[in-house]
Scaffold this motif. Sequence first.
Motif, PDB file in Angstrom:
ATOM      1  N   PHE A 119      49.835  41.314  83.212  1.00 65.13           N
ATOM      2  CA  PHE A 119      49.648  41.181  81.829  1.00 65.13           C
ATOM      3  C   PHE A 119      48.995  43.017  81.096  1.00 65.13           C
ATOM      4  N   LYS A 120      49.241  43.065  79.602  1.00 62.04           N
ATOM      5  CA  LYS A 120      49.137  44.249  79.183  1.00 62.04           C
ATOM      6  C   LYS A 120      48.281  43.200  77.920  1.00 62.04           C
ATOM      7  N   ILE A 121      46.908  44.683  77.518  1.00 61.60           N
ATOM      8  CA  ILE A 121      45.709  43.547  76.673  1.00 61.60           C
ATOM      9  C   ILE A 121      46.106  45.337  75.287  1.00 61.60           C
ATOM     10  N   THR A 122      45.967  45.586  74.175  1.00 67.48           N
ATOM     11  CA  THR A 122      45.725  46.163  73.126  1.00 67.48           C
ATOM     12  C   THR A 122      44.792  45.843  72.505  1.00 67.48           C
ATOM     13  N   ASP A 123      44.164  47.436  71.893  1.00 69.26           N
ATOM     14  CA  ASP A 123      43.463  47.301  70.673  1.00 69.26           C
ATOM     15  C   ASP A 123      44.247  47.662  69.254  1.00 69.26           C
ATOM     16  N   GLY A 124      45.162  47.692  69.671  1.00 66.63           N
ATOM     17  CA  GLY A 124      46.373  48.124  68.039  1.00 66.63           C
ATOM     18  C   GLY A 124      46.354  49.041  68.221  1.00 66.63           C
ATOM     19  N   SER A 125      45.769  50.187  68.937  1.00 67.69           N
ATOM     20  CA  SER A 125      46.777  51.746  69.408  1.00 67.69           C
ATOM     21  C   SER A 125      46.838  51.932  70.532  1.00 67.69           C
ATOM     22  N   LYS A 126      46.773  51.043  71.758  1.00 73.80           N
ATOM     23  CA  LYS A 126      46.442  51.830  72.947  1.00 73.80           C
ATOM     24  C   LYS A 126      47.092  50.359  73.457  1.00 73.80           C
ATOM     25  N   SER A 127      47.518  50.310  74.347  1.00 74.34           N
ATOM     26  CA  SER A 127      48.185  49.358  75.586  1.00 74.34           C
ATOM     27  C   SER A 127      47.487  49.593  77.117  1.00 74.34           C
ATOM     28  N   VAL A 128      47.210  48.645  78.112  1.00 77.41           N
ATOM     29  CA  VAL A 128      46.403  48.693  79.051  1.00 77.41           C
ATOM     30  C   VAL A 128      47.280  47.396  79.953  1.00 77.41           C
ATOM     31  N   GLN A 129      47.981  47.770  81.700  1.00 75.06           N
ATOM     32  CA  GLN A 129      48.163  47.105  82.174  1.00 75.06           C
ATOM     33  C   GLN A 129      47.056  46.085  83.245  1.00 75.06           C
ATOM     34  N   VAL A 130      47.001  44.859  82.518  1.00 74.76           N
ATOM     35  CA  VAL A 130      45.892  44.723  83.540  1.00 74.76           C
ATOM     36  C   VAL A 130      46.298  43.707  84.412  1.00 74.76           C
ATOM     37  N   THR A 131      46.317  43.024  86.209  1.00 78.99           N
ATOM     38  CA  THR A 131      45.930  42.580  86.913  1.00 78.99           C
ATOM     39  C   THR A 131      45.343  41.805  87.694  1.00 78.99           C
ATOM     40  N   PHE A 132      45.093  41.104  88.205  1.00 78.67           N
ATOM     41  CA  PHE A 132      44.479  40.077  88.353  1.00 78.67           C
ATOM     42  C   PHE A 132      45.263  39.287  90.165  1.00 78.67           C
TER      43      PHE A 132
END
Length: 458
Positions: free
Chosen positions: A171-184
């Motif tokens: 999934f991805k998380i965002t801080d409102g300006s940048k999104s980053v991919q997360v893999t668990f």
Amino acid sequence: MSSKKYDSFRDVRIGKYDWKVQARVLNLWRGYSRTGEAFKGFNLLLLDSKRARMHAFVPGMIADEYEQKIQVGKIYYIENFTVKPYRTEDKFRCVRNENQIIINNDTILEPLEENQASIERCWFDLYELGDLRPLSKQTTFLTDVIGVIEEHDPIGKIRNVNGVIQSQIKFKITDGSKSVQVTFWDEFAEYFAEMLKEETVYPVILIIGSARVTLWREEVILTNVGATTFYINCNHRSVVEIRKMIAQNMFSTNKLANGGKRCATIYMVKDIKNLGDDFIESHIICQVKLAQFQQVKTWCHPICTSCYERVHVLNNEDTCSFCKRVVPYADKKFEVYITANDETGSIVLILEDREVRSLMGKTIFQMMNEGNKLEVFPNIFHTILNKHYTVKICLTEENIHRKTNIYVVTDIMEGFYAELIHEQQTSIPHPIESMESQPSGSNVQLGSTSTMNLESDS
């Protein structure tokens, strides 16, 4: 007890042993051997009343005694321990500190009541998502991050390059300006997915503690190691601030997860050929049989050892047009074209290096060492034909607008997705592979690598 009578982790140093601290246990984890066996010794992440965190190690010879006394989330009085510096080569440290502490036979560890010490229930050294790329180039420190979870597919099962079935959630998380991919991965992924199902507040704000930052195909990826923890909608000031930003429309909410369940769609070949503009640069899943190779000689190509771009022969020398240099000892990567079909039609798939290696279980150089020639198509390739596969492909503008019938494969595994979705969570999360157990950050468990996410578009 008053915290003024006690030391802080900020002050501990080598050469003194009679330290007295009050600390909350934020996390407890073990390293695992390369065969999946848990080490006896274990690690602790501690937090004191001055918001100073410290990594502690409990050696195997006293692990049973101390593990019976320790409960994650509780506060303890700790006296008499050894302070030891990290070695330069120690990797994946959960705190940015020069020292760690070692619990020994003389260490006193006694539980305290909540009213006996004022210590936060959690504390983080949060990094902006936009600042993670430089951290992907080092392996010394792990990183704390916060973000809002974007829409994603459910947890899926994959078969890794060694043929082992693993759990994976992307999934991805965002801080409102940048999104980053997360893999668990593995049990950690399963545990996270279960906790996410129980959440009722949306959008979900996630803090990941001690994540590993790495790169995959030049994209920043956050993944779990043994020290990694997660906090969903926790009572932390940063969570409150982001919730305020969402309420004030400072976040784009188009992609934020709203609690609805999603499932992977399996596309038939005839449907793939008729997808519209919304699917440009999308990754979709199909189930096909590999039928016939489209070439008889070209099965690999040379690549630059600096930038990994494809090199071309110029004046009888392998030359990288990107680096503008001659590459004297070019590396090599697989690339094969193969016809695939289902009952509705056929397409041509491009299998690149990672996908071919996952199917063959061999590198190019291993195949060359077995006597295969670059100018002759190896017979061993034919062992993957006439079998069914679950395939993820990337749709390009050429596919959508010009109806090009050639698709790049981004993941592949033998068998059909439906055969692999029955496994359930069975234990507390711990990754499977690890570094050696040491009284330092080097015993952190590494998340396993894999080749296929059956339930993700990205």
